[in-house]
Structure formats: structure tokens, C-alpha cells
Motif scaffolding. Sequence first.
Motif, PDB file in Angstrom:
ATOM      1  N   TRP A  53     -36.630  59.679   4.211  1.00  0.00           N
ATOM      2  CA  TRP A  53     -37.282  58.719   5.394  1.00  0.00           C
ATOM      3  C   TRP A  53     -36.251  57.730   5.817  1.00  0.00           C
ATOM      4  O   TRP A  53     -36.247  57.353   7.101  1.00  0.00           O
ATOM      5  CB  TRP A  53     -38.343  58.008   5.155  1.00  0.00           C
ATOM      6  CG  TRP A  53     -39.788  58.297   5.824  1.00  0.00           C
ATOM      7  CD1 TRP A  53     -40.723  59.320   5.605  1.00  0.00           C
ATOM      8  CD2 TRP A  53     -40.016  58.074   7.321  1.00  0.00           C
ATOM      9  NE1 TRP A  53     -41.749  59.366   6.585  1.00  0.00           N
ATOM     10  CE2 TRP A  53     -41.349  58.759   7.378  1.00  0.00           C
ATOM     11  CE3 TRP A  53     -39.558  57.222   8.034  1.00  0.00           C
ATOM     12  CZ2 TRP A  53     -41.865  58.593   8.692  1.00  0.00           C
ATOM     13  CZ3 TRP A  53     -39.949  56.990   9.182  1.00  0.00           C
ATOM     14  CH2 TRP A  53     -41.144  57.400   9.670  1.00  0.00           C
ATOM     15  N   SER A 130     -45.502  63.137   8.076  1.00  0.00           N
ATOM     16  CA  SER A 130     -45.224  61.834   8.230  1.00  0.00           C
ATOM     17  C   SER A 130     -43.900  61.377   9.351  1.00  0.00           C
ATOM     18  O   SER A 130     -43.991  60.370   9.844  1.00  0.00           O
ATOM     19  CB  SER A 130     -44.962  61.016   6.811  1.00  0.00           C
ATOM     20  OG  SER A 130     -43.570  61.792   6.495  1.00  0.00           O
ATOM     21  N   GLY A 134     -44.370  59.321  12.583  1.00  0.00           N
ATOM     22  CA  GLY A 134     -43.581  58.087  12.488  1.00  0.00           C
ATOM     23  C   GLY A 134     -42.515  57.867  13.438  1.00  0.00           C
ATOM     24  O   GLY A 134     -41.919  56.870  13.944  1.00  0.00           O
ATOM     25  N   THR A 170     -42.982  51.119   9.965  1.00  0.00           N
ATOM     26  CA  THR A 170     -43.061  52.614   9.987  1.00  0.00           C
ATOM     27  C   THR A 170     -42.298  53.072   8.767  1.00  0.00           C
ATOM     28  O   THR A 170     -42.972  54.334   8.308  1.00  0.00           O
ATOM     29  CB  THR A 170     -42.078  52.895  11.337  1.00  0.00           C
ATOM     30  OG1 THR A 170     -42.764  52.425  12.553  1.00  0.00           O
ATOM     31  CG2 THR A 170     -42.077  54.549  11.506  1.00  0.00           C
ATOM     32  N   PHE A 173     -44.875  52.825   5.479  1.00  0.00           N
ATOM     33  CA  PHE A 173     -46.309  53.886   5.754  1.00  0.00           C
ATOM     34  C   PHE A 173     -45.759  55.265   5.688  1.00  0.00           C
ATOM     35  O   PHE A 173     -46.499  55.985   5.219  1.00  0.00           O
ATOM     36  CB  PHE A 173     -47.095  53.097   6.867  1.00  0.00           C
ATOM     37  CG  PHE A 173     -47.783  51.997   6.776  1.00  0.00           C
ATOM     38  CD1 PHE A 173     -48.456  51.686   5.707  1.00  0.00           C
ATOM     39  CD2 PHE A 173     -47.349  50.840   7.428  1.00  0.00           C
ATOM     40  CE1 PHE A 173     -48.800  50.456   5.449  1.00  0.00           C
ATOM     41  CE2 PHE A 173     -48.043  49.732   7.423  1.00  0.00           C
ATOM     42  CZ  PHE A 173     -48.772  49.214   6.267  1.00  0.00           C
ATOM     43  N   GLY A 174     -44.870  55.506   6.525  1.00  0.00           N
ATOM     44  CA  GLY A 174     -44.512  56.936   6.591  1.00  0.00           C
ATOM     45  C   GLY A 174     -43.790  57.236   5.149  1.00  0.00           C
ATOM     46  O   GLY A 174     -44.108  58.630   4.679  1.00  0.00           O
ATOM     47  N   SER A 194     -49.758  54.932  10.036  1.00  0.00           N
ATOM     48  CA  SER A 194     -48.676  55.439  10.606  1.00  0.00           C
ATOM     49  C   SER A 194     -48.980  55.994  11.843  1.00  0.00           C
ATOM     50  O   SER A 194     -48.226  55.584  12.847  1.00  0.00           O
ATOM     51  CB  SER A 194     -48.217  56.700   9.819  1.00  0.00           C
ATOM     52  OG  SER A 194     -47.436  56.234   8.579  1.00  0.00           O
ATOM     53  N   THR A 198     -47.547  54.235  15.638  1.00  0.00           N
ATOM     54  CA  THR A 198     -47.052  54.997  16.935  1.00  0.00           C
ATOM     55  C   THR A 198     -47.767  54.756  18.110  1.00  0.00           C
ATOM     56  O   THR A 198     -47.239  54.689  19.159  1.00  0.00           O
ATOM     57  CB  THR A 198     -46.890  56.293  16.224  1.00  0.00           C
ATOM     58  OG1 THR A 198     -45.919  56.588  15.109  1.00  0.00           O
ATOM     59  CG2 THR A 198     -46.333  57.351  17.558  1.00  0.00           C
TER      60      THR A 198
END
Length: 218
Positions: A53, A130, A134, A170, A173-174, A194, A198
Motif C-alpha cells: 500500500w 482495498s 482506495g 486512505t 484504512f486501505g 475506505s 473515496t
Amino acid sequence: MIALILRDLRLAIRAGGGFGQGLAFLLILATLIPLAVGPRADLLAPVAPGVLWLGALLASLLSLDRVFALDLEDGSLDLLATSPVPAEGVALAKAAAHWLTTGLPLTLAAPALGPLLSLPASALPWLALSLLLGTPALSFIGTFGAGLTVGLKRGSLLLSLLVLPLYIPTLVFGAELARRGATGLPLLTPLALSGGITLGCIAVLPFATAAVLRVNLR
């Protein structure tokens, strides 16, 4: 708006921005981390979602300075500002084009790089989900930052400093969604947050980007 998105896609493909740089950066990161910490699955697997991520987040930064800068240099931005398409539509098209050339390729590539970090196969769909939820927020936030710094000298450094703090929710939580998917924990909270971030970015940031563009073009 569709014509503007297609134009930006053609320019990005021609210039090699987004597709190549972002994917190369993510591949290098996924390759270097095991070399740095050792090829131990018990060390790599827990941090793999966060590493991938973070790699996707940093890779999305590489092409942000070109979202409006190229249009400003050749005068296209002034034409867009006076075109029938409202500034909010221009901002929405720019963010969509950035996601298509950066966020979507990273979303598709990250699960393929998961085995390099010993990420279990059961976690790969959750990682992809995810990122799919995200990365649009990253593009919309980045487009807002690009509009805020367009025309400034050394704007790329300022752009990174501006958007990185806004990327943190982002990222958190992603990565948490991917991590919970890998361990079988409840997914509702990070999934909802997430998606909510967005959707909020899509609803609000085109108007904010349009406002800062109008100020910068005066």
C-alpha cells in the motif's frame, strides 16, 4: 469530459508517465524489502499489505506534477478554463485519467507482487479490493494538490508535502482492510471507511480543485 480523459490517456502513454514509472517503483520496492529484512515469511507476511500500500501511494506521487503542468506549459490550461466544460468537469476528468494511468495499473500489479513479500494467496483478493477502493482517493487528492501548486517553482516538492498528510487516512484504512482480509478478521469497518473516504473525495474535491485553478489562473 470523455474526450479530455482520452486525450490525457494518450499523452500519458506517449510520455510513459504513470504506467511505467509507477509499476517500476512498486516492483523495485517489493524486491528490495525482502533483501533488506531477509527472506523470512514470518517477518514479511505481516507487513506485506502495508508495504504494498505504501508503495502504491508513493508511486502515485510520481506523476502528480504532470497533471496540470504540461497543460500550463503549452497553454492548454487557459483554453480548458474558457471551454464549455466547467472547471469541475476538467478536474474530474484529470483525476479520472490519473487513476486510469496510475491507480488502476498499480491495483492490478500489486497482487502479482504479493508473493515476493510472502503474502498468502488468500489475502491477494483483499489487497486488490482495498487498492481498488482506495486509489481513486489518492488520484483525487493528488489532483487537488496539483491544482494548488500549478505554476509554482519547485512545485513538485511542495505538492508532495501537501498531499502526503492527506493520504494518511486512505493508507491506514486501505492497509488495514488488506491486513484483516489476510488474517480473517472482520472487514466492515475498514471497508466502509475506505469507501467513504473515496466517495467523499469524488464528491468534494473536483469543486475544491476547480476553485484553486480559478485562483491560480487569474
